[in-house]
Write a protein that holds these residues in place. Structure first.
Motif, PDB file in Angstrom:
ATOM      1  N   ASP A   6       9.760   8.203  19.726  1.00 43.79           N
ATOM      2  CA  ASP A   6       9.179   7.151  18.890  1.00 43.79           C
ATOM      3  C   ASP A   6       8.009   6.452  19.580  1.00 43.79           C
ATOM      4  N   THR A   7       7.503   7.061  20.674  1.00 45.69           N
ATOM      5  CA  THR A   7       6.486   6.356  21.462  1.00 45.69           C
ATOM      6  C   THR A   7       5.163   6.190  20.722  1.00 45.69           C
ATOM      7  N   ALA A   8       4.895   7.050  19.725  1.00 38.49           N
ATOM      8  CA  ALA A   8       3.607   6.952  19.033  1.00 38.49           C
ATOM      9  C   ALA A   8       3.647   5.998  17.837  1.00 38.49           C
ATOM     10  N   LEU A   9       4.815   5.433  17.538  1.00 41.56           N
ATOM     11  CA  LEU A   9       4.903   4.543  16.369  1.00 41.56           C
ATOM     12  C   LEU A   9       4.306   3.171  16.691  1.00 41.56           C
ATOM     13  N   PRO A  10       3.573   2.604  15.732  1.00 43.75           N
ATOM     14  CA  PRO A  10       2.914   1.301  15.971  1.00 43.75           C
ATOM     15  C   PRO A  10       3.917   0.151  15.885  1.00 43.75           C
ATOM     16  N   LEU A  11       4.312  -0.367  17.017  1.00 44.49           N
ATOM     17  CA  LEU A  11       5.372  -1.364  17.090  1.00 44.49           C
ATOM     18  C   LEU A  11       4.804  -2.784  16.997  1.00 44.49           C
ATOM     19  N   LEU A  12       5.368  -3.568  16.064  1.00 45.14           N
ATOM     20  CA  LEU A  12       4.911  -4.953  15.930  1.00 45.14           C
ATOM     21  C   LEU A  12       5.881  -5.892  16.642  1.00 45.14           C
ATOM     22  N   GLY A  13       7.141  -5.573  16.590  1.00 44.29           N
ATOM     23  CA  GLY A  13       8.155  -6.411  17.235  1.00 44.29           C
ATOM     24  C   GLY A  13       9.508  -5.785  17.033  1.00 44.29           C
TER      25      GLY A  13
ATOM     26  N   ALA B  78       2.904   7.585   4.273  1.00 40.90           N
ATOM     27  CA  ALA B  78       2.449   8.254   5.497  1.00 40.90           C
ATOM     28  C   ALA B  78       3.209   7.710   6.716  1.00 40.90           C
ATOM     29  N   LEU B  79       3.460   6.412   6.710  1.00 39.15           N
ATOM     30  CA  LEU B  79       4.214   5.822   7.828  1.00 39.15           C
ATOM     31  C   LEU B  79       5.625   6.403   7.882  1.00 39.15           C
ATOM     32  N   GLU B  80       6.256   6.515   6.723  1.00 38.40           N
ATOM     33  CA  GLU B  80       7.621   7.052   6.671  1.00 38.40           C
ATOM     34  C   GLU B  80       7.648   8.503   7.172  1.00 38.40           C
TER      35      GLU B  80
ATOM     36  N   PRO C 149       0.847  -1.206   0.000  1.00 34.45           N
ATOM     37  CA  PRO C 149       0.000   0.000   0.000  1.00 34.45           C
ATOM     38  C   PRO C 149       0.876   1.246   0.000  1.00 34.45           C
ATOM     39  N   ASP C 150       1.103   1.782  -1.182  1.00 34.58           N
ATOM     40  CA  ASP C 150       2.078   2.848  -1.370  1.00 34.58           C
ATOM     41  C   ASP C 150       1.804   4.101  -0.537  1.00 34.58           C
ATOM     42  N   SER C 151       0.563   4.613  -0.599  1.00 39.15           N
ATOM     43  CA  SER C 151       0.318   5.885   0.102  1.00 39.15           C
ATOM     44  C   SER C 151       0.360   5.683   1.618  1.00 39.15           C
ATOM     45  N   ASP C 152      -0.088   4.509   2.089  1.00 39.31           N
ATOM     46  CA  ASP C 152      -0.020   4.243   3.527  1.00 39.31           C
ATOM     47  C   ASP C 152       1.434   4.190   3.998  1.00 39.31           C
TER      48      ASP C 152
ATOM     49  N   GLU D   5      17.553  -7.354  17.626  1.00 38.36           N
ATOM     50  CA  GLU D   5      18.645  -6.653  18.296  1.00 38.36           C
ATOM     51  C   GLU D   5      18.964  -5.352  17.582  1.00 38.36           C
ATOM     52  N   VAL D   6      18.677  -5.310  16.266  1.00 38.43           N
ATOM     53  CA  VAL D   6      19.148  -4.164  15.496  1.00 38.43           C
ATOM     54  C   VAL D   6      18.050  -3.134  15.222  1.00 38.43           C
ATOM     55  N   ALA D   7      16.849  -3.601  14.942  1.00 38.51           N
ATOM     56  CA  ALA D   7      15.858  -2.649  14.429  1.00 38.51           C
ATOM     57  C   ALA D   7      14.457  -2.892  14.990  1.00 38.51           C
ATOM     58  N   LEU D   8      13.573  -1.920  14.688  1.00 40.86           N
ATOM     59  CA  LEU D   8      12.165  -2.042  15.052  1.00 40.86           C
ATOM     60  C   LEU D   8      11.374  -2.551  13.854  1.00 40.86           C
ATOM     61  N   VAL D   9      10.274  -3.266  14.128  1.00 44.92           N
ATOM     62  CA  VAL D   9       9.354  -3.651  13.064  1.00 44.92           C
ATOM     63  C   VAL D   9       8.048  -2.904  13.320  1.00 44.92           C
ATOM     64  N   LEU D  10       7.600  -2.133  12.339  1.00 42.53           N
ATOM     65  CA  LEU D  10       6.398  -1.325  12.521  1.00 42.53           C
ATOM     66  C   LEU D  10       5.204  -2.007  11.875  1.00 42.53           C
ATOM     67  N   GLU D  11       4.041  -1.788  12.476  1.00 47.36           N
ATOM     68  CA  GLU D  11       2.827  -2.384  11.924  1.00 47.36           C
ATOM     69  C   GLU D  11       2.041  -1.314  11.166  1.00 47.36           C
ATOM     70  N   LEU D  12       1.631  -1.681   9.959  1.00 47.47           N
ATOM     71  CA  LEU D  12       0.871  -0.748   9.136  1.00 47.47           C
ATOM     72  C   LEU D  12      -0.493  -1.349   8.861  1.00 47.47           C
ATOM     73  N   ALA D  13      -1.526  -0.764   9.477  1.00 47.75           N
ATOM     74  CA  ALA D  13      -2.886  -1.253   9.264  1.00 47.75           C
ATOM     75  C   ALA D  13      -3.492  -0.479   8.103  1.00 47.75           C
ATOM     76  N   THR D  14      -3.972  -1.187   7.090  1.00 42.62           N
ATOM     77  CA  THR D  14      -4.536  -0.516   5.919  1.00 42.62           C
ATOM     78  C   THR D  14      -5.851  -1.192   5.538  1.00 42.62           C
ATOM     79  N   GLN D  15      -6.526  -0.619   4.535  1.00 47.02           N
ATOM     80  CA  GLN D  15      -7.758  -1.230   4.022  1.00 47.02           C
ATOM     81  C   GLN D  15      -7.482  -2.590   3.407  1.00 47.02           C
ATOM     82  N   GLN D  16      -6.246  -2.760   2.921  1.00 49.37           N
ATOM     83  CA  GLN D  16      -5.888  -4.044   2.289  1.00 49.37           C
ATOM     84  C   GLN D  16      -5.311  -5.038   3.289  1.00 49.37           C
ATOM     85  N   GLY D  17      -5.390  -4.739   4.579  1.00 46.55           N
ATOM     86  CA  GLY D  17      -4.853  -5.650   5.580  1.00 46.55           C
ATOM     87  C   GLY D  17      -3.698  -5.025   6.329  1.00 46.55           C
TER      88      GLY D  17
END
Ligand SMILES: Nc1ncnc2c1ncn2[C@@H]1O[C@H](COP(=O)(O)OP(=O)(O)OP(=O)(O)O)[C@@H](O)[C@H]1O
Ligand SMILES: [Mg+2]
Length: 295
Positions: free
Chosen positions: A26-33, A12-14, A6-9, A36-48
Protein backbone atom coordinates in the motif's frame (compact mmCIF):
# COMPACT_ATOMS: atom_id res chain seq x y z
CA UNK A 1 -20.38 23.82 1.58
CA UNK A 2 -21.65 21.35 -0.91
CA UNK A 3 -19.81 19.26 -3.48
CA UNK A 4 -20.18 16.53 -6.08
CA UNK A 5 -18.27 13.32 -5.59
CA UNK A 6 -15.92 12.87 -8.56
CA UNK A 7 -17.19 9.49 -9.69
CA UNK A 8 -14.56 8.46 -12.23
CA UNK A 9 -11.69 9.62 -9.99
CA UNK A 10 -13.07 7.54 -7.13
CA UNK A 11 -13.44 4.52 -9.38
CA UNK A 12 -9.77 4.90 -10.31
CA UNK A 13 -8.79 5.22 -6.65
CA UNK A 14 -10.68 2.04 -5.78
CA UNK A 15 -8.84 0.22 -8.58
CA UNK A 16 -5.54 1.32 -7.06
CA UNK A 17 -6.69 0.15 -3.62
CA UNK A 18 -7.56 -3.27 -5.00
CA UNK A 19 -4.17 -3.55 -6.66
CA UNK A 20 -2.54 -2.55 -3.36
CA UNK A 21 -4.49 -5.24 -1.49
CA UNK A 22 -3.77 -7.88 -4.14
CA UNK A 23 -0.05 -7.17 -4.16
CA UNK A 24 0.12 -6.50 -0.37
CA UNK A 25 1.79 -3.18 -1.09
CA UNK A 26 0.00 0.00 0.00
CA UNK A 27 3.06 2.27 -0.15
CA UNK A 28 1.92 4.04 -3.33
CA UNK A 29 -1.50 5.03 -1.97
CA UNK A 30 -1.97 8.75 -1.23
CA UNK A 31 -2.38 8.84 2.54
CA UNK A 32 -4.12 11.79 4.18
CA UNK A 33 -4.34 10.46 7.71
CA UNK A 34 -5.40 7.50 9.79
CA UNK A 35 -7.07 6.50 13.04
CA UNK A 36 -6.89 3.20 14.93
CA UNK A 37 -9.04 1.28 12.48
CA UNK A 38 -8.57 2.59 8.96
CA UNK A 39 -6.64 4.70 6.47
CA UNK A 40 -7.91 7.96 4.98
CA UNK A 41 -6.89 8.42 1.35
CA UNK A 42 -6.50 11.72 -0.44
CA UNK A 43 -8.02 12.13 -3.88
CA UNK A 44 -6.78 15.11 -5.87
CA UNK A 45 -9.13 15.99 -8.73
CA UNK A 46 -9.97 18.89 -11.05
CA UNK A 47 -12.82 19.70 -8.68
CA UNK A 48 -10.53 19.88 -5.65
CA UNK A 49 -9.18 17.48 -3.09
CA UNK A 50 -11.22 14.88 -1.19
CA UNK A 51 -10.74 12.78 1.92
CA UNK A 52 -11.87 9.22 1.11
CA UNK A 53 -12.54 6.75 3.90
CA UNK A 54 -12.86 3.21 2.63
CA UNK A 55 -15.53 1.16 4.35
CA UNK A 56 -15.36 -2.59 4.93
CA UNK A 57 -16.64 -4.45 1.85
CA UNK A 58 -20.39 -5.06 2.20
CA UNK A 59 -21.34 -8.69 1.49
CA UNK A 60 -24.61 -7.64 -0.18
CA UNK A 61 -26.96 -4.76 -1.00
CA UNK A 62 -28.96 -5.13 2.19
CA UNK A 63 -25.99 -4.70 4.48
CA UNK A 64 -24.99 -1.64 2.42
CA UNK A 65 -28.47 -0.10 2.52
CA UNK A 66 -28.64 -0.66 6.28
CA UNK A 67 -25.35 1.22 6.66
CA UNK A 68 -26.53 4.03 4.41
CA UNK A 69 -29.51 4.49 6.67
CA UNK A 70 -27.52 4.39 9.89
CA UNK A 71 -25.00 6.91 8.55
CA UNK A 72 -27.76 9.26 7.38
CA UNK A 73 -29.51 9.09 10.72
CA UNK A 74 -26.23 9.68 12.58
CA UNK A 75 -25.39 12.80 10.54
CA UNK A 76 -28.89 14.16 11.11
CA UNK A 77 -28.92 13.43 14.84
CA UNK A 78 -25.50 14.97 15.38
CA UNK A 79 -26.69 18.13 13.63
CA UNK A 80 -29.87 18.16 15.70
CA UNK A 81 -27.66 17.83 18.77
CA UNK A 82 -25.86 21.03 17.77
CA UNK A 83 -22.72 19.47 16.24
CA UNK A 84 -21.44 20.96 13.00
CA UNK A 85 -20.50 17.93 10.92
CA UNK A 86 -18.27 17.95 7.84
CA UNK A 87 -20.38 17.43 4.72
CA UNK A 88 -20.12 13.68 4.11
CA UNK A 89 -21.23 11.68 1.03
CA UNK A 90 -21.51 7.96 0.77
CA UNK A 91 -20.14 6.67 -2.56
CA UNK A 92 -20.38 3.05 -3.62
CA UNK A 93 -19.64 0.66 -6.45
CA UNK A 94 -20.65 -2.90 -7.22
CA UNK A 95 -17.80 -5.38 -6.64
CA UNK A 96 -17.55 -9.12 -7.39
CA UNK A 97 -20.84 -10.97 -7.04
CA UNK A 98 -23.20 -9.22 -4.67
CA UNK A 99 -20.46 -7.36 -2.88
CA UNK A 100 -20.34 -3.59 -2.62
CA UNK A 101 -17.38 -1.33 -1.87
CA UNK A 102 -18.02 2.09 -0.43
CA UNK A 103 -16.31 5.23 0.77
CA UNK A 104 -17.30 8.11 2.99
CA UNK A 105 -16.14 11.18 1.09
CA UNK A 106 -15.49 14.66 2.48
CA UNK A 107 -13.70 17.69 1.14
CA UNK A 108 -10.09 17.78 2.31
CA UNK A 109 -9.90 20.27 5.16
CA UNK A 110 -6.72 22.19 6.00
CA UNK A 111 -4.40 19.95 8.02
CA UNK A 112 -3.14 22.89 10.09
CA UNK A 113 -6.70 23.47 11.37
CA UNK A 114 -6.99 19.98 12.84
CA UNK A 115 -7.47 20.52 16.59
CA UNK A 116 -4.73 18.01 17.46
CA UNK A 117 -2.33 20.26 15.45
CA UNK A 118 -3.70 23.52 16.82
CA UNK A 119 -3.23 22.31 20.41
CA UNK A 120 0.49 22.13 19.56
CA UNK A 121 0.76 25.31 17.52
CA UNK A 122 -1.54 27.73 19.39
CA UNK A 123 -1.17 29.02 22.93
CA UNK A 124 -2.94 28.57 26.24
CA UNK A 125 -5.75 31.01 25.41
CA UNK A 126 -6.76 29.13 22.27
CA UNK A 127 -6.62 25.80 24.10
CA UNK A 128 -8.93 27.09 26.82
CA UNK A 129 -11.45 28.53 24.40
CA UNK A 130 -11.31 25.37 22.29
CA UNK A 131 -12.00 23.19 25.29
CA UNK A 132 -14.92 25.33 26.46
CA UNK A 133 -16.50 25.03 23.00
CA UNK A 134 -15.69 21.32 22.96
CA UNK A 135 -17.44 20.73 26.30
CA UNK A 136 -20.53 22.64 25.12
CA UNK A 137 -20.75 20.56 21.95
CA UNK A 138 -20.19 17.20 23.65
CA UNK A 139 -22.56 17.90 26.52
CA UNK A 140 -25.25 19.17 24.15
CA UNK A 141 -25.15 16.12 21.88
CA UNK A 142 -24.19 12.98 23.78
CA UNK A 143 -26.97 10.81 25.21
CA UNK A 144 -27.53 7.11 26.00
CA UNK A 145 -28.52 6.63 22.34
CA UNK A 146 -26.13 9.06 20.60
CA UNK A 147 -22.36 8.70 20.99
CA UNK A 148 -19.27 10.66 19.94
CA UNK A 149 -15.64 9.65 19.44
CA UNK A 150 -14.41 13.11 20.26
CA UNK A 151 -10.61 12.87 20.22
CA UNK A 152 -8.75 16.05 19.26
CA UNK A 153 -7.85 14.57 15.85
CA UNK A 154 -11.56 14.28 14.99
CA UNK A 155 -12.26 18.06 15.04
CA UNK A 156 -11.27 20.86 12.71
CA UNK A 157 -11.48 24.51 13.78
CA UNK A 158 -12.79 26.50 10.80
CA UNK A 159 -13.72 30.17 11.11
CA UNK A 160 -13.93 29.88 14.89
CA UNK A 161 -16.34 26.94 14.74
CA UNK A 162 -15.63 23.31 15.48
CA UNK A 163 -16.36 20.86 12.69
CA UNK A 164 -16.60 17.12 13.47
CA UNK A 165 -15.08 14.78 10.85
CA UNK A 166 -15.04 11.20 12.22
CA UNK A 167 -18.46 9.83 11.20
CA UNK A 168 -17.67 6.56 9.37
CA UNK A 169 -18.50 4.39 12.41
CA UNK A 170 -21.82 5.88 13.60
CA UNK A 171 -22.26 5.56 17.35
CA UNK A 172 -25.96 5.08 18.03
CA UNK A 173 -27.88 2.68 20.24
CA UNK A 174 -31.46 1.53 20.42
CA UNK A 175 -33.52 1.73 23.61
CA UNK A 176 -32.03 -1.60 24.79
CA UNK A 177 -28.49 -0.29 24.42
CA UNK A 178 -27.67 -2.31 21.30
CA UNK A 179 -25.38 -0.65 18.73
CA UNK A 180 -27.23 0.25 15.50
CA UNK A 181 -24.02 -0.05 13.49
CA UNK A 182 -23.24 -3.41 11.89
CA UNK A 183 -20.38 -3.89 14.39
CA UNK A 184 -19.62 -7.38 13.08
CA UNK A 185 -18.86 -5.99 9.66
CA UNK A 186 -17.07 -2.91 10.95
CA UNK A 187 -14.82 -4.91 13.25
CA UNK A 188 -14.16 -7.65 10.73
CA UNK A 189 -10.56 -6.42 10.33
CA UNK A 190 -9.92 -7.40 13.92
CA UNK A 191 -8.63 -10.98 14.14
CA UNK A 192 -11.12 -13.59 15.26
CA UNK A 193 -9.96 -13.56 18.85
CA UNK A 194 -10.57 -9.88 19.38
CA UNK A 195 -13.66 -9.99 17.24
CA UNK A 196 -15.16 -12.55 19.57
CA UNK A 197 -14.33 -10.42 22.57
CA UNK A 198 -15.85 -7.41 20.90
CA UNK A 199 -18.97 -9.36 20.06
CA UNK A 200 -19.57 -10.87 23.46
CA UNK A 201 -18.91 -9.81 27.00
CA UNK A 202 -16.91 -6.63 26.50
CA UNK A 203 -18.79 -5.23 23.52
CA UNK A 204 -21.06 -3.07 25.55
CA UNK A 205 -18.41 -1.78 27.92
CA UNK A 206 -15.98 -0.96 25.08
CA UNK A 207 -18.51 1.46 23.63
CA UNK A 208 -20.10 2.72 26.85
CA UNK A 209 -17.65 5.60 27.22
CA UNK A 210 -18.82 7.22 23.98
CA UNK A 211 -22.35 7.68 25.32
CA UNK A 212 -21.74 9.89 28.36
CA UNK A 213 -20.12 13.32 28.60
CA UNK A 214 -17.80 12.02 31.31
CA UNK A 215 -16.68 9.04 29.20
CA UNK A 216 -16.11 11.14 26.09
CA UNK A 217 -14.08 13.68 28.08
CA UNK A 218 -12.05 10.90 29.74
CA UNK A 219 -11.23 9.43 26.33
CA UNK A 220 -10.32 12.86 24.95
CA UNK A 221 -8.02 13.63 27.89
CA UNK A 222 -6.43 10.17 27.86
CA UNK A 223 -5.60 10.60 24.19
CA UNK A 224 -3.68 13.79 24.93
CA UNK A 225 -0.96 11.43 26.21
CA UNK A 226 -0.76 9.87 22.74
CA UNK A 227 -0.72 13.32 21.11
CA UNK A 228 2.19 14.32 23.40
CA UNK A 229 0.00 17.04 24.90
CA UNK A 230 -0.17 15.75 28.49
CA UNK A 231 0.82 19.16 29.86
CA UNK A 232 -2.66 20.40 28.93
CA UNK A 233 -4.44 17.83 31.10
CA UNK A 234 -4.46 19.66 34.48
CA UNK A 235 -5.99 22.84 33.02
CA UNK A 236 -8.56 20.89 31.00
CA UNK A 237 -9.46 18.82 34.07
CA UNK A 238 -10.30 21.99 35.96
CA UNK A 239 -12.52 23.19 33.10
CA UNK A 240 -14.24 19.81 32.78
CA UNK A 241 -14.74 19.21 36.48
CA UNK A 242 -16.62 22.49 36.81
CA UNK A 243 -19.40 20.70 34.89
CA UNK A 244 -19.12 17.01 35.75
CA UNK A 245 -21.19 15.49 38.55
CA UNK A 246 -18.37 13.01 39.30
CA UNK A 247 -15.04 14.79 38.83
CA UNK A 248 -12.16 13.24 36.87
CA UNK A 249 -8.62 13.01 38.24
CA UNK A 250 -5.20 12.95 36.56
CA UNK A 251 -4.70 9.46 37.93
CA UNK A 252 -7.91 8.18 36.34
CA UNK A 253 -6.94 9.75 32.99
CA UNK A 254 -3.44 8.21 33.08
CA UNK A 255 -4.80 4.79 34.08
CA UNK A 256 -7.43 4.93 31.37
CA UNK A 257 -4.85 5.80 28.72
CA UNK A 258 -2.48 3.00 29.77
CA UNK A 259 -5.26 0.41 29.44
CA UNK A 260 -6.52 1.87 26.14
CA UNK A 261 -3.00 2.00 24.66
CA UNK A 262 -2.39 -1.61 25.70
CA UNK A 263 -5.55 -2.87 24.01
CA UNK A 264 -4.89 -1.01 20.76
CA UNK A 265 -1.28 -2.21 20.70
CA UNK A 266 -2.50 -5.79 21.19
CA UNK A 267 -5.10 -5.42 18.45
CA UNK A 268 -2.46 -4.06 16.06
CA UNK A 269 -0.12 -6.99 16.81
CA UNK A 270 -2.91 -9.50 16.21
CA UNK A 271 -3.94 -7.81 12.97
CA UNK A 272 -0.38 -7.87 11.69
CA UNK A 273 -0.03 -11.56 12.61
CA UNK A 274 -3.29 -12.24 10.78
CA UNK A 275 -2.00 -10.37 7.71
CA UNK A 276 1.28 -12.32 7.90
CA UNK A 277 -0.59 -15.67 7.81
CA UNK A 278 -2.74 -14.51 4.91
CA UNK A 279 0.47 -13.81 3.01
CA UNK A 280 2.08 -17.12 3.93
CA UNK A 281 -1.05 -18.90 2.71
CA UNK A 282 -1.09 -16.66 -0.37
CA UNK A 283 -4.52 -15.28 0.37
CA UNK A 284 -4.88 -11.54 -0.19
CA UNK A 285 -5.35 -9.71 3.11
CA UNK A 286 -8.49 -7.60 2.59
CA UNK A 287 -7.82 -4.55 4.78
CA UNK A 288 -5.59 -1.51 4.63
CA UNK A 289 -4.00 -1.30 8.07
CA UNK A 290 -3.01 1.99 9.67
CA UNK A 291 0.71 2.34 10.50
CA UNK A 292 1.88 1.60 14.05
CA UNK A 293 1.08 4.39 16.48
CA UNK A 294 3.76 5.60 18.87
CA UNK A 295 2.16 5.31 22.31
N1 LIG B 1 -12.01 15.78 5.62
C1 LIG B 1 -10.74 15.65 6.03
N2 LIG B 1 -9.82 16.58 5.68
C2 LIG B 1 -8.54 16.47 6.07
N3 LIG B 1 -8.05 15.45 6.81
C3 LIG B 1 -8.90 14.49 7.19
C4 LIG B 1 -10.30 14.54 6.82
N4 LIG B 1 -10.90 13.45 7.34
C5 LIG B 1 -9.93 12.75 8.00
N5 LIG B 1 -8.73 13.37 7.91
C6 LIG B 1 -7.46 12.91 8.52
O1 LIG B 1 -7.51 11.50 8.75
C7 LIG B 1 -7.53 11.21 10.17
C8 LIG B 1 -8.47 10.06 10.47
O2 LIG B 1 -9.77 10.36 9.99
P1 LIG B 1 -11.09 9.93 10.77
O3 LIG B 1 -11.00 10.44 12.15
O4 LIG B 1 -12.25 10.30 9.95
O5 LIG B 1 -11.01 8.35 10.74
P2 LIG B 1 -10.52 7.31 11.84
O6 LIG B 1 -10.05 7.99 13.06
O7 LIG B 1 -9.63 6.37 11.13
O8 LIG B 1 -11.82 6.60 12.13
P3 LIG B 1 -11.98 5.49 13.22
O9 LIG B 1 -11.95 6.24 14.51
O10 LIG B 1 -13.31 4.91 12.84
O11 LIG B 1 -10.80 4.58 13.05
C9 LIG B 1 -7.94 12.53 10.81
O12 LIG B 1 -7.49 12.63 12.13
C10 LIG B 1 -7.27 13.54 9.88
O13 LIG B 1 -5.89 13.62 10.15
MG1 LIG C 1 -10.48 9.72 14.03
Amino acid sequence: MTFTVPDSDLRALETRVRTALRTSDDTALPLLGHGEVALVLELATQQGSFACKRLPVFPDRYRFLAYEQVLGTYLRRLREGGIRVAETRLWHEQAEGDRITGYCVQETLPRKRLCSSLLHSEGQAWAESFFARFLDQVDGAVSPTLGLDAQASNWVDLDGELLYIDVTSPLMRDAEGKELLDTRLFFASLPWLVRDLVRTATAKSIFDKFYTTRGVVLDFLGNLHKERLAELIPGFLEQANARLATPLTEKEVAGYYRADARSWALIQRLRKADRFWHRVLRRPYPYLLPPDVDR
